[in-house]
Design a protein around this motif. Structure first.
Motif, PDB file in Angstrom:
ATOM      1  N   SER A  88      -6.625 -54.027 -11.913  1.00 28.15           N
ATOM      2  CA  SER A  88      -7.608 -53.177 -12.579  1.00 28.15           C
ATOM      3  C   SER A  88      -8.454 -52.416 -11.565  1.00 28.15           C
ATOM      4  O   SER A  88      -8.824 -51.257 -11.785  1.00 28.15           O
ATOM      5  CB  SER A  88      -8.509 -54.003 -13.499  1.00 28.15           C
ATOM      6  OG  SER A  88      -9.295 -54.920 -12.772  1.00 28.15           O
ATOM      7  N   VAL A  89      -8.756 -53.055 -10.426  1.00 30.21           N
ATOM      8  CA  VAL A  89      -9.582 -52.398  -9.408  1.00 30.21           C
ATOM      9  C   VAL A  89      -8.825 -51.244  -8.757  1.00 30.21           C
ATOM     10  O   VAL A  89      -9.350 -50.135  -8.617  1.00 30.21           O
ATOM     11  CB  VAL A  89     -10.053 -53.415  -8.351  1.00 30.21           C
ATOM     12  CG1 VAL A  89     -10.730 -52.704  -7.178  1.00 30.21           C
ATOM     13  CG2 VAL A  89     -11.025 -54.412  -8.977  1.00 30.21           C
ATOM     14  N   ILE A  90      -7.562 -51.468  -8.366  1.00 28.26           N
ATOM     15  CA  ILE A  90      -6.827 -50.391  -7.700  1.00 28.26           C
ATOM     16  C   ILE A  90      -6.530 -49.259  -8.679  1.00 28.26           C
ATOM     17  O   ILE A  90      -6.480 -48.087  -8.301  1.00 28.26           O
ATOM     18  CB  ILE A  90      -5.534 -50.924  -7.044  1.00 28.26           C
ATOM     19  CG1 ILE A  90      -5.067 -49.984  -5.923  1.00 28.26           C
ATOM     20  CG2 ILE A  90      -4.436 -51.127  -8.048  1.00 28.26           C
ATOM     21  CD1 ILE A  90      -5.984 -49.910  -4.733  1.00 28.26           C
ATOM     22  N   LYS A  91      -6.350 -49.589  -9.949  1.00 27.16           N
ATOM     23  CA  LYS A  91      -6.143 -48.545 -10.963  1.00 27.16           C
ATOM     24  C   LYS A  91      -7.382 -47.678 -11.092  1.00 27.16           C
ATOM     25  O   LYS A  91      -7.294 -46.436 -11.165  1.00 27.16           O
ATOM     26  CB  LYS A  91      -5.795 -49.191 -12.308  1.00 27.16           C
ATOM     27  CG  LYS A  91      -5.601 -48.201 -13.453  1.00 27.16           C
ATOM     28  CD  LYS A  91      -4.346 -47.357 -13.274  1.00 27.16           C
ATOM     29  CE  LYS A  91      -3.982 -46.616 -14.554  1.00 27.16           C
ATOM     30  NZ  LYS A  91      -5.016 -45.673 -15.029  1.00 27.16           N
ATOM     31  N   ALA A  92      -8.564 -48.292 -11.103  1.00 24.51           N
ATOM     32  CA  ALA A  92      -9.809 -47.531 -11.207  1.00 24.51           C
ATOM     33  C   ALA A  92     -10.027 -46.667  -9.970  1.00 24.51           C
ATOM     34  O   ALA A  92     -10.427 -45.496 -10.074  1.00 24.51           O
ATOM     35  CB  ALA A  92     -10.990 -48.492 -11.399  1.00 24.51           C
ATOM     36  N   ILE A  93      -9.755 -47.234  -8.793  1.00 22.59           N
ATOM     37  CA  ILE A  93      -9.911 -46.456  -7.559  1.00 22.59           C
ATOM     38  C   ILE A  93      -8.909 -45.310  -7.531  1.00 22.59           C
ATOM     39  O   ILE A  93      -9.238 -44.190  -7.095  1.00 22.59           O
ATOM     40  CB  ILE A  93      -9.742 -47.373  -6.333  1.00 22.59           C
ATOM     41  CG1 ILE A  93     -10.873 -48.396  -6.273  1.00 22.59           C
ATOM     42  CG2 ILE A  93      -9.704 -46.563  -5.048  1.00 22.59           C
ATOM     43  CD1 ILE A  93     -10.689 -49.457  -5.217  1.00 22.59           C
ATOM     44  N   SER A  94      -7.689 -45.560  -7.991  1.00 26.85           N
ATOM     45  CA  SER A  94      -6.676 -44.513  -8.038  1.00 26.85           C
ATOM     46  C   SER A  94      -7.131 -43.350  -8.901  1.00 26.85           C
ATOM     47  O   SER A  94      -6.914 -42.179  -8.560  1.00 26.85           O
ATOM     48  CB  SER A  94      -5.359 -45.081  -8.568  1.00 26.85           C
ATOM     49  OG  SER A  94      -4.364 -44.085  -8.641  1.00 26.85           O
ATOM     50  N   ASP A  95      -7.791 -43.642 -10.011  1.00 27.38           N
ATOM     51  CA  ASP A  95      -8.305 -42.563 -10.862  1.00 27.38           C
ATOM     52  C   ASP A  95      -9.377 -41.765 -10.135  1.00 27.38           C
ATOM     53  O   ASP A  95      -9.464 -40.544 -10.280  1.00 27.38           O
ATOM     54  CB  ASP A  95      -8.862 -43.146 -12.163  1.00 27.38           C
ATOM     55  CG  ASP A  95      -7.769 -43.670 -13.078  1.00 27.38           C
ATOM     56  OD1 ASP A  95      -6.584 -43.344 -12.836  1.00 27.38           O
ATOM     57  OD2 ASP A  95      -8.095 -44.410 -14.026  1.00 27.38           O
ATOM     58  N   ASP A  96     -10.220 -42.443  -9.342  1.00 33.06           N
ATOM     59  CA  ASP A  96     -11.216 -41.728  -8.534  1.00 33.06           C
ATOM     60  C   ASP A  96     -10.538 -40.829  -7.507  1.00 33.06           C
ATOM     61  O   ASP A  96     -10.957 -39.686  -7.284  1.00 33.06           O
ATOM     62  CB  ASP A  96     -12.133 -42.730  -7.819  1.00 33.06           C
ATOM     63  CG  ASP A  96     -13.404 -43.007  -8.595  1.00 33.06           C
ATOM     64  OD1 ASP A  96     -13.669 -42.301  -9.578  1.00 33.06           O
ATOM     65  OD2 ASP A  96     -14.136 -43.944  -8.220  1.00 33.06           O
ATOM     66  N   VAL A  97      -9.491 -41.357  -6.851  1.00 30.37           N
ATOM     67  CA  VAL A  97      -8.765 -40.557  -5.858  1.00 30.37           C
ATOM     68  C   VAL A  97      -8.114 -39.345  -6.517  1.00 30.37           C
ATOM     69  O   VAL A  97      -8.163 -38.226  -5.987  1.00 30.37           O
ATOM     70  CB  VAL A  97      -7.706 -41.425  -5.146  1.00 30.37           C
ATOM     71  CG1 VAL A  97      -6.779 -40.579  -4.295  1.00 30.37           C
ATOM     72  CG2 VAL A  97      -8.388 -42.488  -4.278  1.00 30.37           C
ATOM     73  N   ASN A  98      -7.513 -39.540  -7.676  1.00 26.54           N
ATOM     74  CA  ASN A  98      -6.864 -38.437  -8.378  1.00 26.54           C
ATOM     75  C   ASN A  98      -7.861 -37.380  -8.831  1.00 26.54           C
ATOM     76  O   ASN A  98      -7.496 -36.219  -9.051  1.00 26.54           O
ATOM     77  CB  ASN A  98      -6.090 -38.961  -9.592  1.00 26.54           C
ATOM     78  CG  ASN A  98      -4.880 -39.783  -9.191  1.00 26.54           C
ATOM     79  OD1 ASN A  98      -4.341 -39.613  -8.104  1.00 26.54           O
ATOM     80  ND2 ASN A  98      -4.455 -40.687 -10.061  1.00 26.54           N
ATOM     81  N   SER A  99      -9.129 -37.767  -8.964  1.00 30.12           N
ATOM     82  CA  SER A  99     -10.180 -36.811  -9.338  1.00 30.12           C
ATOM     83  C   SER A  99     -10.814 -36.151  -8.126  1.00 30.12           C
ATOM     84  O   SER A  99     -11.821 -35.442  -8.268  1.00 30.12           O
ATOM     85  CB  SER A  99     -11.264 -37.532 -10.160  1.00 30.12           C
ATOM     86  OG  SER A  99     -10.723 -38.094 -11.330  1.00 30.12           O
ATOM     87  N   ASN A 100     -10.235 -36.416  -6.948  1.00 31.54           N
ATOM     88  CA  ASN A 100     -10.731 -35.834  -5.690  1.00 31.54           C
ATOM     89  C   ASN A 100     -12.174 -36.228  -5.391  1.00 31.54           C
ATOM     90  O   ASN A 100     -12.945 -35.443  -4.846  1.00 31.54           O
ATOM     91  CB  ASN A 100     -10.594 -34.310  -5.715  1.00 31.54           C
ATOM     92  CG  ASN A 100      -9.155 -33.865  -5.833  1.00 31.54           C
ATOM     93  OD1 ASN A 100      -8.275 -34.390  -5.153  1.00 31.54           O
ATOM     94  ND2 ASN A 100      -8.901 -32.895  -6.709  1.00 31.54           N
ATOM     95  N   ASN A 101     -12.512 -37.476  -5.750  1.00 25.35           N
ATOM     96  CA  ASN A 101     -13.866 -37.969  -5.504  1.00 25.35           C
ATOM     97  C   ASN A 101     -13.947 -38.922  -4.321  1.00 25.35           C
ATOM     98  O   ASN A 101     -14.992 -39.520  -4.091  1.00 25.35           O
ATOM     99  CB  ASN A 101     -14.387 -38.702  -6.753  1.00 25.35           C
ATOM    100  CG  ASN A 101     -14.689 -37.757  -7.899  1.00 25.35           C
ATOM    101  OD1 ASN A 101     -15.055 -36.612  -7.673  1.00 25.35           O
ATOM    102  ND2 ASN A 101     -14.532 -38.236  -9.123  1.00 25.35           N
ATOM    103  N   VAL A 102     -12.851 -39.065  -3.573  1.00 29.61           N
ATOM    104  CA  VAL A 102     -12.808 -40.057  -2.501  1.00 29.61           C
ATOM    105  C   VAL A 102     -12.242 -39.421  -1.232  1.00 29.61           C
ATOM    106  O   VAL A 102     -11.165 -38.829  -1.261  1.00 29.61           O
ATOM    107  CB  VAL A 102     -11.940 -41.270  -2.900  1.00 29.61           C
ATOM    108  CG1 VAL A 102     -11.944 -42.313  -1.789  1.00 29.61           C
ATOM    109  CG2 VAL A 102     -12.408 -41.879  -4.216  1.00 29.61           C
ATOM    110  N   ASN A 103     -12.967 -39.574  -0.123  1.00 28.33           N
ATOM    111  CA  ASN A 103     -12.464 -39.136   1.181  1.00 28.33           C
ATOM    112  C   ASN A 103     -11.766 -40.253   1.946  1.00 28.33           C
ATOM    113  O   ASN A 103     -10.861 -39.999   2.733  1.00 28.33           O
ATOM    114  CB  ASN A 103     -13.601 -38.603   2.051  1.00 28.33           C
ATOM    115  CG  ASN A 103     -14.319 -37.419   1.434  1.00 28.33           C
ATOM    116  OD1 ASN A 103     -15.541 -37.421   1.336  1.00 28.33           O
ATOM    117  ND2 ASN A 103     -13.566 -36.411   1.018  1.00 28.33           N
ATOM    118  N   SER A 104     -12.211 -41.493   1.740  1.00 33.21           N
ATOM    119  CA  SER A 104     -11.622 -42.609   2.477  1.00 33.21           C
ATOM    120  C   SER A 104     -11.966 -43.920   1.789  1.00 33.21           C
ATOM    121  O   SER A 104     -12.868 -43.989   0.953  1.00 33.21           O
ATOM    122  CB  SER A 104     -12.112 -42.639   3.931  1.00 33.21           C
ATOM    123  OG  SER A 104     -13.524 -42.779   3.977  1.00 33.21           O
TER     124      SER A 104
END
Length: 615
Positions: free
Chosen positions: A333-349
């Motif tokens: 569930s955690v990696i899925k949530a982070i993946s959604d953040d990455v796909n929204s271009n909200n994460v640099n690293s």
């Protein structure tokens, strides 16, 4: 390799898998399965058969249906193991008792179960199995069926781990196993396929990125990126001889938990621009290529802002109902949530601060972990710190003389996740991204005063140019402050606190991030267990720490990314301001004057805690 999760099965699994696996995080019967004496299986069904509903050659990822037919009397203790490699000896150990006495295994009765399954399931996971709803007549007499058998089917999530796999049917449960039947071996269509690519930063310029991946082929491969650029990989691996073990008892990594890691490829993509998007693929014409994957470089150190995510203690969650050696129910569930953040271009690293895969000497689990994180780690810089479950082993040079790494002693971790460190087995480093200088340490290596790591910490933090990177964030695995009392050992090591905390205070560290304790906790501006300053709520009700007149670091424990959550003590210390026992991660946005942080729960994506530090 796909860069996003296929929603067909993962969304359902995210909702249900945590409860399914909650009881298999720590000690379970399955974790005790190695070196089990096999019971007598002389009364067998001549009709027993294992059918595998899959192509003859396995793809890189699929759900394999295993059907057991010809069972006379279904039992709660009937189970199926996934074994790899398929020629593993699950019937008898070496027929020489003296060999096992040398390794500390003094069982006097042979045969023994000598190979640890990658995963296993009870056949009762098929709701029709125990009631024998799926009957089949095997023998008739005078038009009447006089022999009937039962069957059951279960699904296994299988990924490409390069070596053949085999499914083995046991009865008697995990503690008294009795081997009844085996399937025919199944091989992967392409055991040399380049897989599980993940990115990391090599320096603070953000003009180069390292890509690391796994293949069954030892020949160098390539990364094709940008507008026609190509770079060739360097290839390495490790063997059982590289694993730690004890004189008294062989470690899992050295013995029954070993699985060939294949070959680890690594290549540096150069000539990039910071805060820019590119695409790449990796592999070769001879072994095949990965999909084309888009990725982003982080902002260079000294630029005006950074968005990053951090957490600890993730591990991996099965996508099926299997039991494995170590399961972290919240990881999916955690990696899925982070993946959604990455796909929204909200994460640099991303910064994963210790207890990475929890393979702990069962090497096949590294592949499952890298498969799990690939939707995130293949697209943004995935930086790591070493934890106790990667490094600690008796007589290995670890600060803590425990068996937590299962004999890995940091070797697989450093091979799979090369960081910008100075040398092998010195897993500390610093890097600058945007407005932040990150000092990343190993709590498992000597941090005492005058040690090599202590002197490095002292020099690194003293050298930070706060005009260039105004924020100094200190990261490691084991915490200095925690309201959670350890069951066997204290959550915080006071010797570590006494040695290192003064360095944080002297160098005006703004934020300290630790894992190890499996929950979320935030402190006041604390030093020597006393609040030096308290945050003030801003107009939005968010706790705000004013560091224009520096008082002490703020600490946050973020070990809630997968492992079973820990409860808090009833009476919290005065320095503890926020305590949450839910799965999630820390999301941060750093500008030149503000460091904004949010604890995000992975199930609901709700922000359960917000705080900011200002300059």
């Amino acid at each position: 390799m796909s860069t996003t999760f296929p929603s067909s099965h993962v969304d359902l699994m995210v909702k249900h898998t945590k409860a399914l696996h909650e009881n298999f995080t720590a000690l379970s019967d399955f974790r005790l399965i190695n070196r089990r004496i096999l019971n007598d299986c002389s009364i067998l069904s001549p009709y027993l058969k294992l059918d595998i509903h899959s192509n003859s050659n396995l793809s890189d990822e699929e759900f394999v249906t295993v059907t057991v037919t010809g069972v006379f009397t279904p039992s709660y203790g009937d189970w199926v193991a996934m074994i790899s490699p398929s020629n593993s000896n699950v019937e008898t150990c070496l027929n020489n008792l003296f060999y096992y006495q040398q390794t500390g295994d003094t069982a006097a009765i042979l045969p023994l179960l000598c190979h640890y399954p990658v995963k296993a399931q009870y056949l009762k996971n098929d709701p029709d199995y125990l009631s024998c709803k799926k009957k089949e007549c095997k023998k008739e007499l005078n038009g009447k069926c006089i022999v009937t058998t039962c069957s059951g089917s279960i699904k296994f999530h299988v990924i490409n781990i390069r070596s053949d796999i085999e499914f083995v049917f046991f009865t008697g449960g995990f503690l008294t196993p009795c081997l009844i039947g085996r399937s025919t071996p199944l091989g992967f269509a392409n055991p040399n396929k380049p897989l599980y690519g993940h990115l990391s930063s090599i320096d603070s310029t953000a003009t180069s990125m390292r890509l690391t991946w796994v293949s069954g082929d030892k020949e160098p491969q390539q990364v094709q990126y940008g507008d026609g650029k190509t770079v060739t990989s360097e290839v390495t691996t490790f063997s059982q001889d590289d694993m730690c073990s004890s004189v008294v008892l062989p470690s899992p990594a050295k013995d029954f938990g070993w699985h060939d890691p294949g070959f680890i490829h690594s290549a540096i993509m150069k000539g990039l621009e910071p805060s820019s998007t590119y695409s790449y693929r990796y592999g070769s014409n001879s072994v095949d290529w990965s999909e084309q994957i888009k990725f982003s470089t982080p902002p260079a150190g000294g630029s005006d802002e950074l968005r990053f995510i951090s957490f600890g203690d993730m591990g991996k969650t099965p996508l099926d109902a299997s039991e494995e050696h170590y399961i972290q129910p919240g990881a999916l569930s955690v990696i899925k949530a982070i993946s959604d953040d990455v796909n929204s271009n909200n994460v640099n690293s991303v910064f994963h601060i210790g207890d990475i895969s929890y393979a702990t000497g069962f090497l096949a689990e590294w592949d499952f972990f890298m498969h799990l994180i690939s939707p995130v780690a293949s697209r943004v810089s995935y930086m790591t710190a070493i934890g106790n479950h990667e490094r600690d082993y008796v007589d290995s040079g670890s600060v803590y003389r425990l068996f937590d790494s299962g004999g890995e002693c940091g070797v697989p971790y450093e091979t799979y996740f090369p960081m910008p460190t100075s040398a092998k087995d010195k897993p500390w480093y610093s890097i600058e991204q945007g407005t932040v200088h990150f000092t990343v340490i190993s709590t498992e290596h000597d941090w005492s005063q005058n040690s090599e790591q202590y002197e490095w910490m002292k020099k690194d933090m003293a050298s930070v140019n706060r005009q260039h990177t105004p924020w100094l964030i200190f990261m490691g695995h084991r915490p200095m402050y925690s309201s959670t009392q350890g069951i066997l050992f204290p959550s915080a090591d006071q010797k570590f606190v006494e040695a290192v905390e003064p360095l944080l205070f002297e160098n005006k560290v703004d934020l300290v991030l630790f894992g190890h304790v499996h929950n979320y906790e935030r402190t006041c501006s604390v030093y020597q267990k006393k609040c030096k300053a308290m945050p003030i709520k801003d107009q939005k009700g968010i706790d705000t720490y004013d560091n224009r007149n520096y008082s002490a670091p703020v600490h946050a424990i973020i070990g809630m990314a997968g492992f079973t959550l820990e409860k808090f003590s009833i009476n919290a210390e005065s320095w503890s301001l926020k305590r949450i026992s839910e799965f999630g991660y820390l999301r941060a946005h750093a500008t030149r004057n503000d460091l904004n942080l949010e604890f995000v729960t992975s199930d609901t994506r709700e922000v359960k805690d917000s705080f900011r530090i200002t300059k």
